[in-house]
Design an enzyme around this catalytic site. Structure first.
Site, PDB file in Angstrom:
ATOM      1  N   GLU A  17      -2.727  -1.993  -4.917  1.00  0.00           N
ATOM      2  CA  GLU A  17      -3.966  -1.347  -5.339  1.00  0.00           C
ATOM      3  C   GLU A  17      -3.663  -0.350  -6.448  1.00  0.00           C
ATOM      4  OE1 GLU A  17      -6.810   1.797  -3.201  1.00  0.00           O
ATOM      5  OE2 GLU A  17      -6.778  -0.164  -2.199  1.00  0.00           O
ATOM      6  N   HIS A  66      -2.508   0.935   6.897  1.00  0.00           N
ATOM      7  CA  HIS A  66      -1.710   0.768   5.680  1.00  0.00           C
ATOM      8  C   HIS A  66      -1.206  -0.672   5.560  1.00  0.00           C
ATOM      9  CE1 HIS A  66      -1.870   5.060   5.058  1.00  0.00           C
ATOM     10  NE2 HIS A  66      -1.472   5.227   6.314  1.00  0.00           N
ATOM     11  N   ASP A 108       0.872  -1.171   0.000  1.00  0.00           N
ATOM     12  CA  ASP A 108       0.000   0.000   0.000  1.00  0.00           C
ATOM     13  C   ASP A 108       0.908   1.219   0.000  1.00  0.00           C
ATOM     14  OD1 ASP A 108      -2.264   1.668   0.237  1.00  0.00           O
ATOM     15  OD2 ASP A 108      -2.081   1.681   2.419  1.00  0.00           O
TER      16      ASP A 108
END
Length: 165
Positions: free
Chosen positions: A70, A143, A10
């Site tokens: 992501e 995170h 992340d």
């Protein structure tokens, strides 16, 4: 089926989360997770270099075979989105240097893979990560939980399918 080690990441300038899991098919086990933090008092380039150096150290220690992250989406705050994009570029470079294949997932793909719904909030994702990895508490900070969710999504999206006929 063979064991795979997957790192989820992340990216962020202040906090880059990472989560490493082992998988055999859809069976997953936590290996490690954490956050690379860079203080806002440091020069911008120094912060990006710190992300690079610390992530390389994580990759060398745990030796993942695959990576998941992501996809970047631009939200309301353009300046923070640009910082995330720079951190994502550093992460992508680290993975490329280590010849690690990277798969990108949309936020709603990750939410769906982990919780079964595309509209889950962060707290729900954290709770499902805890359940799926058989942890006693949700991984913190968020995170790290998001990074683990990306790794879990990758495993569930790419696991070999075994059918009994």
């Amino acid at each position: 089926m063979q064991k795979r080690r997957v790192i989820g990441i992340d990216p962020g300038l202040a906090h880059t989360g990472f989560g490493i899991i082992d998988a055999i098919g859809n069976n997953i086990r936590l290996v490690s997770y954490g956050v690379i933090e860079t203080p806002s008092t440091e020069e911008h380039g120094t912060r990006l270099l710190a992300i690079y150096n610390r992530l390389i150290a994580v990759l060398m220690e745990f030796k993942p075979e695959q990576a998941a992250m992501e996809e970047l989406y631009f939200a309301r705050n353009v300046s923070s989105a640009l910082s995330v994009a720079e951190a994502k570029g550093v992460v992508t470079m680290c993975l490329s240097q280590q010849a690690l294949p990277l798969c990108m997932y949309r936020p709603n793909q990750i939410k769906y893979a982990v919780t079964g719904t595309k509209t889950a909030d962060k707290k729900t994702v954290e709770q499902y990560v805890k359940i799926l990895l058989n942890l006693e508490v949700e991984p913190k900070p968020d995170h790290a939980a998001d990074a683990l969710a990306a790794a879990i999504t990758h495993v569930f999206s790419t696991a070999e399918k075994n059918y009994i006929l």
